[in-house]
Write a protein that holds these residues in place. Structure first.
Motif, PDB file in Angstrom:
ATOM      1  N   LEU B  49       0.834  -1.206   0.000  1.00 33.38           N
ATOM      2  CA  LEU B  49       0.000   0.000   0.000  1.00 33.38           C
ATOM      3  C   LEU B  49       0.866   1.253   0.000  1.00 33.38           C
ATOM      4  CD1 LEU B  49      -3.190  -0.281   2.149  1.00 33.38           C
ATOM      5  CD2 LEU B  49      -2.690  -1.096  -0.145  1.00 33.38           C
ATOM      6  N   ALA B  50       1.948   1.197   0.754  1.00 31.94           N
ATOM      7  CA  ALA B  50       2.837   2.367   0.820  1.00 31.94           C
ATOM      8  C   ALA B  50       3.429   2.668  -0.552  1.00 31.94           C
ATOM      9  CB  ALA B  50       3.949   2.103   1.843  1.00 31.94           C
ATOM     10  N   ARG B  51       3.772   1.605  -1.276  1.00 35.39           N
ATOM     11  CA  ARG B  51       4.331   1.816  -2.618  1.00 35.39           C
ATOM     12  C   ARG B  51       3.275   2.398  -3.551  1.00 35.39           C
ATOM     13  NH1 ARG B  51       9.277  -0.830  -2.952  1.00 35.39           N
ATOM     14  NH2 ARG B  51       9.389  -1.220  -5.194  1.00 35.39           N
ATOM     15  N   LEU B  52       2.059   1.900  -3.428  1.00 38.63           N
ATOM     16  CA  LEU B  52       0.975   2.440  -4.256  1.00 38.63           C
ATOM     17  C   LEU B  52       0.737   3.907  -3.930  1.00 38.63           C
ATOM     18  CD1 LEU B  52      -1.490  -0.579  -4.118  1.00 38.63           C
ATOM     19  CD2 LEU B  52      -0.311   0.299  -6.145  1.00 38.63           C
ATOM     20  N   ALA B  53       0.727   4.201  -2.638  1.00 39.25           N
ATOM     21  CA  ALA B  53       0.492   5.591  -2.225  1.00 39.25           C
ATOM     22  C   ALA B  53       1.627   6.490  -2.681  1.00 39.25           C
ATOM     23  CB  ALA B  53       0.341   5.656  -0.706  1.00 39.25           C
ATOM     24  N   LEU B  54       2.815   5.906  -2.730  1.00 37.39           N
ATOM     25  CA  LEU B  54       3.971   6.710  -3.147  1.00 37.39           C
ATOM     26  C   LEU B  54       3.857   7.137  -4.614  1.00 37.39           C
ATOM     27  CD1 LEU B  54       7.594   5.838  -2.079  1.00 37.39           C
ATOM     28  CD2 LEU B  54       7.122   7.027  -4.196  1.00 37.39           C
ATOM     29  N   VAL B  55       3.485   6.199  -5.465  1.00 39.71           N
ATOM     30  CA  VAL B  55       3.436   6.524  -6.896  1.00 39.71           C
ATOM     31  C   VAL B  55       2.136   7.223  -7.302  1.00 39.71           C
ATOM     32  CG1 VAL B  55       4.974   4.624  -7.523  1.00 39.71           C
ATOM     33  CG2 VAL B  55       2.497   4.262  -7.538  1.00 39.71           C
ATOM     34  N   LYS B  56       1.134   7.127  -6.473  1.00 40.44           N
ATOM     35  CA  LYS B  56      -0.161   7.693  -6.860  1.00 40.44           C
ATOM     36  C   LYS B  56      -0.100   9.172  -7.278  1.00 40.44           C
ATOM     37  CE  LYS B  56      -4.843   8.480  -5.221  1.00 40.44           C
ATOM     38  NZ  LYS B  56      -5.664   8.708  -4.019  1.00 40.44           N
ATOM     39  N   PRO B  57       0.587  10.021  -6.548  1.00 36.73           N
ATOM     40  CA  PRO B  57       0.609  11.438  -6.961  1.00 36.73           C
ATOM     41  C   PRO B  57       1.414  11.699  -8.229  1.00 36.73           C
ATOM     42  CG  PRO B  57       1.948  11.108  -5.002  1.00 36.73           C
ATOM     43  CD  PRO B  57       1.260   9.826  -5.258  1.00 36.73           C
ATOM     44  N   MET B  58       2.090  10.701  -8.758  1.00 35.22           N
ATOM     45  CA  MET B  58       2.904  10.927  -9.951  1.00 35.22           C
ATOM     46  C   MET B  58       2.071  10.983 -11.229  1.00 35.22           C
ATOM     47  SD  MET B  58       6.250   8.576  -9.154  1.00 35.22           S
ATOM     48  CE  MET B  58       7.179   9.242 -10.539  1.00 35.22           C
ATOM     49  N   LYS B  59       0.906  10.350 -11.194  1.00 38.08           N
ATOM     50  CA  LYS B  59       0.061  10.332 -12.390  1.00 38.08           C
ATOM     51  C   LYS B  59      -0.401  11.737 -12.765  1.00 38.08           C
ATOM     52  CE  LYS B  59      -3.619   8.192 -11.842  1.00 38.08           C
ATOM     53  NZ  LYS B  59      -4.944   7.564 -11.711  1.00 38.08           N
ATOM     54  N   PRO B  60      -0.942  12.514 -11.802  1.00 32.59           N
ATOM     55  CA  PRO B  60      -1.340  13.882 -12.161  1.00 32.59           C
ATOM     56  C   PRO B  60      -0.173  14.736 -12.628  1.00 32.59           C
ATOM     57  CG  PRO B  60      -2.282  13.249 -10.050  1.00 32.59           C
ATOM     58  CD  PRO B  60      -1.321  12.179 -10.425  1.00 32.59           C
ATOM     59  N   LEU B  61       1.033  14.318 -12.337  1.00 31.43           N
ATOM     60  CA  LEU B  61       2.202  15.078 -12.789  1.00 31.43           C
ATOM     61  C   LEU B  61       2.661  14.623 -14.167  1.00 31.43           C
ATOM     62  CD1 LEU B  61       4.249  15.416  -9.470  1.00 31.43           C
ATOM     63  CD2 LEU B  61       2.931  17.168 -10.666  1.00 31.43           C
ATOM     64  N   GLY B  62       1.914  13.699 -14.756  1.00 32.54           N
ATOM     65  CA  GLY B  62       2.219  13.317 -16.126  1.00 32.54           C
ATOM     66  C   GLY B  62       3.323  12.289 -16.280  1.00 32.54           C
ATOM     67  N   PHE B  63       3.696  11.619 -15.198  1.00 37.97           N
ATOM     68  CA  PHE B  63       4.703  10.575 -15.320  1.00 37.97           C
ATOM     69  C   PHE B  63       4.059   9.307 -15.868  1.00 37.97           C
ATOM     70  CE2 PHE B  63       6.682  13.318 -12.130  1.00 37.97           C
ATOM     71  CZ  PHE B  63       7.984  13.376 -12.608  1.00 37.97           C
ATOM     72  N   THR B  64       4.860   8.554 -16.605  1.00 36.52           N
ATOM     73  CA  THR B  64       4.358   7.282 -17.127  1.00 36.52           C
ATOM     74  C   THR B  64       4.559   6.200 -16.062  1.00 36.52           C
ATOM     75  OG1 THR B  64       6.471   6.584 -18.038  1.00 36.52           O
ATOM     76  CG2 THR B  64       5.071   7.963 -19.443  1.00 36.52           C
ATOM     77  N   LEU B  65       3.919   5.070 -16.270  1.00 38.78           N
ATOM     78  CA  LEU B  65       4.078   3.966 -15.329  1.00 38.78           C
ATOM     79  C   LEU B  65       5.531   3.490 -15.319  1.00 38.78           C
ATOM     80  CD1 LEU B  65       0.772   1.959 -15.834  1.00 38.78           C
ATOM     81  CD2 LEU B  65       1.249   3.991 -14.478  1.00 38.78           C
ATOM     82  N   ASP B  66       6.166   3.539 -16.470  1.00 30.25           N
ATOM     83  CA  ASP B  66       7.584   3.167 -16.527  1.00 30.25           C
ATOM     84  C   ASP B  66       8.423   4.075 -15.636  1.00 30.25           C
ATOM     85  OD1 ASP B  66       7.240   1.051 -18.204  1.00 30.25           O
ATOM     86  OD2 ASP B  66       8.291   1.919 -19.916  1.00 30.25           O
ATOM     87  N   GLU B  67       8.117   5.349 -15.667  1.00 34.12           N
ATOM     88  CA  GLU B  67       8.881   6.283 -14.849  1.00 34.12           C
ATOM     89  C   GLU B  67       8.611   6.052 -13.363  1.00 34.12           C
ATOM     90  OE1 GLU B  67       9.287  10.097 -17.840  1.00 34.12           O
ATOM     91  OE2 GLU B  67       7.362   9.722 -16.913  1.00 34.12           O
ATOM     92  N   MET B  68       7.379   5.648 -13.054  1.00 31.67           N
ATOM     93  CA  MET B  68       7.084   5.322 -11.651  1.00 31.67           C
ATOM     94  C   MET B  68       7.909   4.120 -11.218  1.00 31.67           C
ATOM     95  SD  MET B  68       2.937   5.761 -11.584  1.00 31.67           S
ATOM     96  CE  MET B  68       2.131   7.033 -12.575  1.00 31.67           C
ATOM     97  N   CYS B  69       7.994   3.121 -12.113  1.00 35.73           N
ATOM     98  CA  CYS B  69       8.836   1.957 -11.843  1.00 35.73           C
ATOM     99  C   CYS B  69      10.256   2.410 -11.550  1.00 35.73           C
ATOM    100  CB  CYS B  69       8.868   1.026 -13.061  1.00 35.73           C
ATOM    101  SG  CYS B  69       7.457  -0.058 -13.249  1.00 35.73           S
TER     102      CYS B  69
END
Lengths: 126, 126
Positions: B49-69
């Motif tokens: 859950l912590a990892r999900l919460a960490l990457v969650k705000p990156m989507k509105p910033l226009g990052f791709t899933l690859d970049e979140m990885c």
DNA sequence: GCTACCATAACGATGCGTTAAGGTCC
DNA sequence: CGGACCTTAACGCATCGTTATGGTAG
């Protein structure tokens, strides 16, 4: 070429959208340039630019291109003198709905910004 | 089932992402649930859950899933004790780049919010 | 005829939503 | 054993980005 007519490149730069985006907006009927040159070049007027600028902030609010079309149509109906009363009443109602949705989305965007700022801070001290 | 293990529905609700999104994140290897039940149900831990919460705000910033990885990998490298020095140095450099990009995107989001607020106001008096 | 700009056409990527058909949990 | 929840698989879609190929403007 009259000064108020510009090609797609200048139009794109002035509104801050890509050339591809403008072409796509025409494909879906969102903003169709008012004219074409003899050779087939799209020619945008200041009025076309205004429509593009109007819908531009709707994308970050999560509206679809169809919804942008709808809003332009509603505003056109309200501004046109030759709209019958029933059409005007319906347009006014739809505009009211739009306003509520926009207000909601703006709140959502504020939340996203706050979350993004938290995220940025959290990256400073890992 | 230990209390810290939850199925996908509860995990999705707690982080504020859809069930489909969590499944997609596993498909692309972004956040893979730590366990499965005997019957094949995904089981998420608090750490997941912590990892999900960490990457969650990156989507509105226009990052791709690859970049979140990438970001998760960088953070993992920095936090892991058994990373060699070269890997740590590279991770630190990539994190610095991330910070700059994030700061830029946050500014962009602020601009979008301001534009959206103007747009909302303009809808009030047509 | 050079150069920058524009045209259409078409394939690709991203990030999920949405069925469909069927197991699992308790 | 019922009903809520879960599984995989696969198609769909919106919004352009990205070539490829060739015409237009001046």
């Amino acid at each position: 070429m009259p000064r108020e007519l510009m090609q797609i490149g200048e139009a794109a730069e002035r509104v801050g959208l890509s050339v591809r985006t403008l072409r796509h907006y025409e494909e879906v009927g969102l903003v169709v340039p008012s004219a074409r040159s003899d050779g087939g070049f799209r020619l945008y007027t200041e009025s076309d630019l205004a429509r593009l600028a109007l819908v531009k902030p709707m994308k970050p609010l999560g509206f679809t291109l169809d919804e942008m079309c709808d809003l332009l149509a509603v505003l056109d109906t309200l501004e046109s003198a030759d709209s019958d009363d029933a059409a005007v009443a319906e347009a006014a109602a739809r505009l009211a709905t739009f306003r509520r949705v926009v207000a909601d989305r703006v709140r959502g965007l504020r939340d996203q910004l706050a979350a993004a700022e938290d995220f940025a801070r959290s990256l400073e001290r890992p």
